[in-house]
Motif scaffolding. Structure first.
Motif, PDB file in Angstrom:
ATOM      1  N   THR A  75       0.806  -1.222   0.000  1.00  0.00           N
ATOM      2  CA  THR A  75       0.000   0.000   0.000  1.00  0.00           C
ATOM      3  C   THR A  75       0.839   1.271   0.000  1.00  0.00           C
ATOM      4  O   THR A  75       0.328   2.364  -0.171  1.00  0.00           O
ATOM      5  N   LYS A  76       2.151   1.144   0.191  1.00  0.00           N
ATOM      6  CA  LYS A  76       3.018   2.320   0.206  1.00  0.00           C
ATOM      7  C   LYS A  76       3.218   2.863  -1.201  1.00  0.00           C
ATOM      8  O   LYS A  76       3.404   2.093  -2.155  1.00  0.00           O
ATOM      9  N   ARG A  77       3.192   4.158  -1.328  1.00  0.00           N
ATOM     10  CA  ARG A  77       3.414   4.775  -2.634  1.00  0.00           C
ATOM     11  C   ARG A  77       4.914   4.908  -2.875  1.00  0.00           C
ATOM     12  O   ARG A  77       5.620   5.570  -2.119  1.00  0.00           O
ATOM     13  N   PRO A  78       5.434   4.268  -3.918  1.00  0.00           N
ATOM     14  CA  PRO A  78       6.883   4.329  -4.161  1.00  0.00           C
ATOM     15  C   PRO A  78       7.326   5.743  -4.540  1.00  0.00           C
ATOM     16  O   PRO A  78       6.570   6.521  -5.111  1.00  0.00           O
ATOM     17  N   LEU A  79       8.574   6.061  -4.195  1.00  0.00           N
ATOM     18  CA  LEU A  79       9.136   7.367  -4.515  1.00  0.00           C
ATOM     19  C   LEU A  79       9.554   7.394  -5.992  1.00  0.00           C
ATOM     20  O   LEU A  79      10.382   6.597  -6.428  1.00  0.00           O
ATOM     21  N   ASP A  80       8.951   8.298  -6.749  1.00  0.00           N
ATOM     22  CA  ASP A  80       9.225   8.408  -8.182  1.00  0.00           C
ATOM     23  C   ASP A  80      10.453   9.288  -8.390  1.00  0.00           C
ATOM     24  O   ASP A  80      10.377  10.519  -8.409  1.00  0.00           O
ATOM     25  N   LEU A  81      11.626   8.662  -8.577  1.00  0.00           N
ATOM     26  CA  LEU A  81      12.873   9.414  -8.734  1.00  0.00           C
ATOM     27  C   LEU A  81      13.088   9.890 -10.165  1.00  0.00           C
ATOM     28  O   LEU A  81      14.006  10.670 -10.433  1.00  0.00           O
ATOM     29  N   LEU A  82      12.243   9.434 -11.082  1.00  0.00           N
ATOM     30  CA  LEU A  82      12.419   9.831 -12.485  1.00  0.00           C
ATOM     31  C   LEU A  82      11.715  11.144 -12.802  1.00  0.00           C
ATOM     32  O   LEU A  82      12.041  11.806 -13.790  1.00  0.00           O
ATOM     33  N   ASN A  83      10.758  11.518 -11.970  1.00  0.00           N
ATOM     34  CA  ASN A  83       9.975  12.726 -12.258  1.00  0.00           C
ATOM     35  C   ASN A  83      10.025  13.724 -11.099  1.00  0.00           C
ATOM     36  O   ASN A  83       9.017  14.342 -10.748  1.00  0.00           O
ATOM     37  N   ILE A  97      17.052  17.656  -7.872  1.00  0.00           N
ATOM     38  CA  ILE A  97      18.027  16.770  -8.513  1.00  0.00           C
ATOM     39  C   ILE A  97      19.342  16.848  -7.754  1.00  0.00           C
ATOM     40  O   ILE A  97      19.853  17.929  -7.451  1.00  0.00           O
ATOM     41  N   GLY A  98      19.910  15.713  -7.460  1.00  0.00           N
ATOM     42  CA  GLY A  98      21.172  15.659  -6.720  1.00  0.00           C
ATOM     43  C   GLY A  98      20.992  15.454  -5.232  1.00  0.00           C
ATOM     44  O   GLY A  98      21.964  15.171  -4.520  1.00  0.00           O
ATOM     45  N   MET A  99      19.764  15.596  -4.739  1.00  0.00           N
ATOM     46  CA  MET A  99      19.507  15.371  -3.320  1.00  0.00           C
ATOM     47  C   MET A  99      19.400  13.871  -3.016  1.00  0.00           C
ATOM     48  O   MET A  99      19.089  13.066  -3.895  1.00  0.00           O
ATOM     49  N   SER A 100      19.636  13.524  -1.771  1.00  0.00           N
ATOM     50  CA  SER A 100      19.465  12.141  -1.343  1.00  0.00           C
ATOM     51  C   SER A 100      17.977  11.815  -1.259  1.00  0.00           C
ATOM     52  O   SER A 100      17.125  12.712  -1.230  1.00  0.00           O
ATOM     53  N   LYS A 101      17.658  10.523  -1.221  1.00  0.00           N
ATOM     54  CA  LYS A 101      16.258  10.107  -1.116  1.00  0.00           C
ATOM     55  C   LYS A 101      15.615  10.685   0.142  1.00  0.00           C
ATOM     56  O   LYS A 101      14.459  11.106   0.124  1.00  0.00           O
ATOM     57  N   ASN A 102      16.367  10.699   1.230  1.00  0.00           N
ATOM     58  CA  ASN A 102      15.828  11.204   2.486  1.00  0.00           C
ATOM     59  C   ASN A 102      15.463  12.680   2.379  1.00  0.00           C
ATOM     60  O   ASN A 102      14.404  13.116   2.830  1.00  0.00           O
ATOM     61  N   LYS A 103      16.342  13.471   1.754  1.00  0.00           N
ATOM     62  CA  LYS A 103      16.077  14.898   1.600  1.00  0.00           C
ATOM     63  C   LYS A 103      14.912  15.150   0.633  1.00  0.00           C
ATOM     64  O   LYS A 103      14.123  16.075   0.820  1.00  0.00           O
ATOM     65  N   ILE A 104      14.820  14.320  -0.402  1.00  0.00           N
ATOM     66  CA  ILE A 104      13.708  14.460  -1.349  1.00  0.00           C
ATOM     67  C   ILE A 104      12.377  14.227  -0.635  1.00  0.00           C
ATOM     68  O   ILE A 104      11.409  14.970  -0.831  1.00  0.00           O
ATOM     69  N   LYS A 105      12.326  13.200   0.219  1.00  0.00           N
ATOM     70  CA  LYS A 105      11.109  12.918   0.973  1.00  0.00           C
ATOM     71  C   LYS A 105      10.739  14.096   1.870  1.00  0.00           C
ATOM     72  O   LYS A 105       9.578  14.493   1.962  1.00  0.00           O
ATOM     73  N   LYS A 106      11.747  14.657   2.543  1.00  0.00           N
ATOM     74  CA  LYS A 106      11.497  15.796   3.421  1.00  0.00           C
ATOM     75  C   LYS A 106      11.021  17.012   2.635  1.00  0.00           C
ATOM     76  O   LYS A 106      10.142  17.750   3.072  1.00  0.00           O
ATOM     77  N   LYS A 107      11.609  17.212   1.449  1.00  0.00           N
ATOM     78  CA  LYS A 107      11.251  18.362   0.621  1.00  0.00           C
ATOM     79  C   LYS A 107       9.823  18.232   0.095  1.00  0.00           C
ATOM     80  O   LYS A 107       9.080  19.212   0.019  1.00  0.00           O
TER      81      LYS A 107
END
Length: 444
Positions: A285-293, A299-309
């Protein structure tokens, strides 16, 4: 610990069984050391209902070493308590006077906990010359008796069973609100952190909170002891109303539980297989993190920072851009960013105390506290009348643990596939109706 003079001024430790008999009074009903859950108020409640020996909470060694307040809080006691400080002794040859065996391997933890194996406990009991306590698979007093018979141990230690029913060693299943009310009275006498109280209410009310989700929110978000007392009164009100309905329409409350939800009863964890299946369902049920869009500025941020942003678009990760704080309106200190009055914490405390106000930003709830106390007093009077009306003319029975259809947890057995169902379809309406007529009376 009692000891005797020895050679060269050293004091000799009391032998294991001598220590158990003389110092611990041959205790066989034991409440385990638990993180943030075996504080003084809970130990006194457990002793009131048959516990003969209790431990202090498990301690964080480094915090205990450096923090005087933590030490005072962790070792709080009274003359009626005398707990054993939690510690770890590994070998009998090293001076161990008493041993508790959990009966599980190191891999059996979290969702893979499963059942304790009493054969392991018996094997250790047969090969040491000191008192041994068993721990694991205890849900009712009958399990305690059977465990001691099958393993030959000198006592039984319980943890989770005690959290869901502190009266387990008395062999009774009292109403959940009754245990909560008695516990909160003890908290008034022996204060403890609010997080401890919240944790105990979640355990006591476990089955009830599944039904009354609004009370779950009250317990989870309560900012004071009075707010948690109000949550207990709300739960008591719901339980009494449902008990009244149960008298005339028991089929409304059919479930897989051995008792109605308002009665203290054990919680059975899902089997490791069921836990794994539940985890897979949650992951699906978790929504995957779309790193392509992702946006260009991420761009260039870590996955953790992207989630926070994504969660907070205004969040800045540039440490050079320091936040400029506004000044307090009464002094030159920085004001609280969320203060309702534009003050620093010290000035806010003075204002709220003088004028009896709330400040959500600084977590001050003086006005709300008075209002909650008034609500509690009013609600308590209403419930006393309702409880008296429900219990008048009935014979008191403080609950029982021999439920028709109850499937005991065997030390060497297996919980059936429907491990969250103690009674299943064998719990008949007639038995439940008779049970309710007895359990409905207030615990004296």
């Amino acid at each position: 610990m009692p000891s005797q003079p020895g050679h060269n001024g050293w004091r000799k430790k009391t032998g294991g069984y001598e220590f158990w008999r003389k110092t611990l009074n041959s205790a066989k009903y034991v409440v385990a050391p638990m993180v943030d859950q075996s504080e003084l108020a809970w130990r006194m409640l457990s002793r009131r209902y048959g516990a003969q020996l209790c431990y202090t909470p498990m301690l964080h060694a480094s915090v205990f070493n450096r923090d005087q307040h933590y030490r005072n809080e962790a070792l709080q006691s009274c003359p009626e308590d005398r707990p054993l400080p939690y510690k770890l002794d590994v070998r009998e040859q090293a001076g161990c006077q008493l041993l508790t065996v959990h009966g599980r391997t190191k891999e059996q933890k979290g969702p893979k906990t499963g059942l304790a194996n009493w054969k392991y406990i018996k094997a250790i009991r047969d090969n040491v010359k000191i008192p041994v306590f068993s721990n694991g698979n205890i849900q009712y007093l009958s399990d305690v008796t059977r465990c001691m018979q099958e393993t030959g141990v000198d006592g039984v230690m319980i943890a989770e069973g005690n959290l869901h029913n502190p009266a387990l060693f008395h062999g009774i299943d009292p109403p959940i609100w009754k245990m909560a009310e008695e516990y909160l009275e003890l908290v008034d006498l022996y204060p403890c952190p609010l997080s401890f109280v919240r944790g105990h209410l979640f355990k006591l009310f476990h089955h009830g909170l599944v039904i009354h989700s609004d009370i779950r929110c009250m317990v989870g978000t309560g900012k004071s002891l009075d707010s948690l007392k109000l949550a207990v009164l709300k739960m008591k009100e719901r339980c009494l109303n449902d008990m009244e309905k149960f008298r005339t329409c028991p089929e409304m409350f059919e479930s897989k539980l051995p008792h109605p939800y308002w009665i203290c009863q054990p919680y059975v964890r899902p089997s490791p297989e069921e836990a794994e299946e539940n985890q897979k369902k949650r992951e699906a049920t978790k929504r995957p993190l779309d790193l392509l869009n992702i946006p260009a500025d991420m761009i260039g941020m870590s996955k953790n920072k992207i989630k926070k942003k994504i969660k907070n678009p205004h969040k800045c990760f540039d440490g050079s851009k320091k936040t400029q704080y506004e000044k307090c309106e009464s002094c030159q200190n920085p004001r609280g960013k969320k203060c309702a009055f534009g003050l620093c914490k010290k000035c806010c405390k003075n204002k709220t105390k003088t004028e009896t106000l709330d400040c959500v930003g600084h977590g001050i709830y003086l006005k709300s506290k008075i209002e909650i106390q008034e609500q509690c007093d009013t609600k308590r009077k209403e419930l006393d009348l309702l409880e008296h009306r429900l219990t008048s003319g009935s014979t008191y029975n403080a609950g029982h643990q021999e439920v028709k259809g109850h499937q005991e947890v065997k030390g060497q057995g297996h919980i059936p596939d429907h491990c969250d169902n103690f009674a299943g379809k064998n719990t008949e309406k007639e038995a439940m109706t008779e049970c309710c007529e007895k359990e409905i009376t207030e615990v004296t």
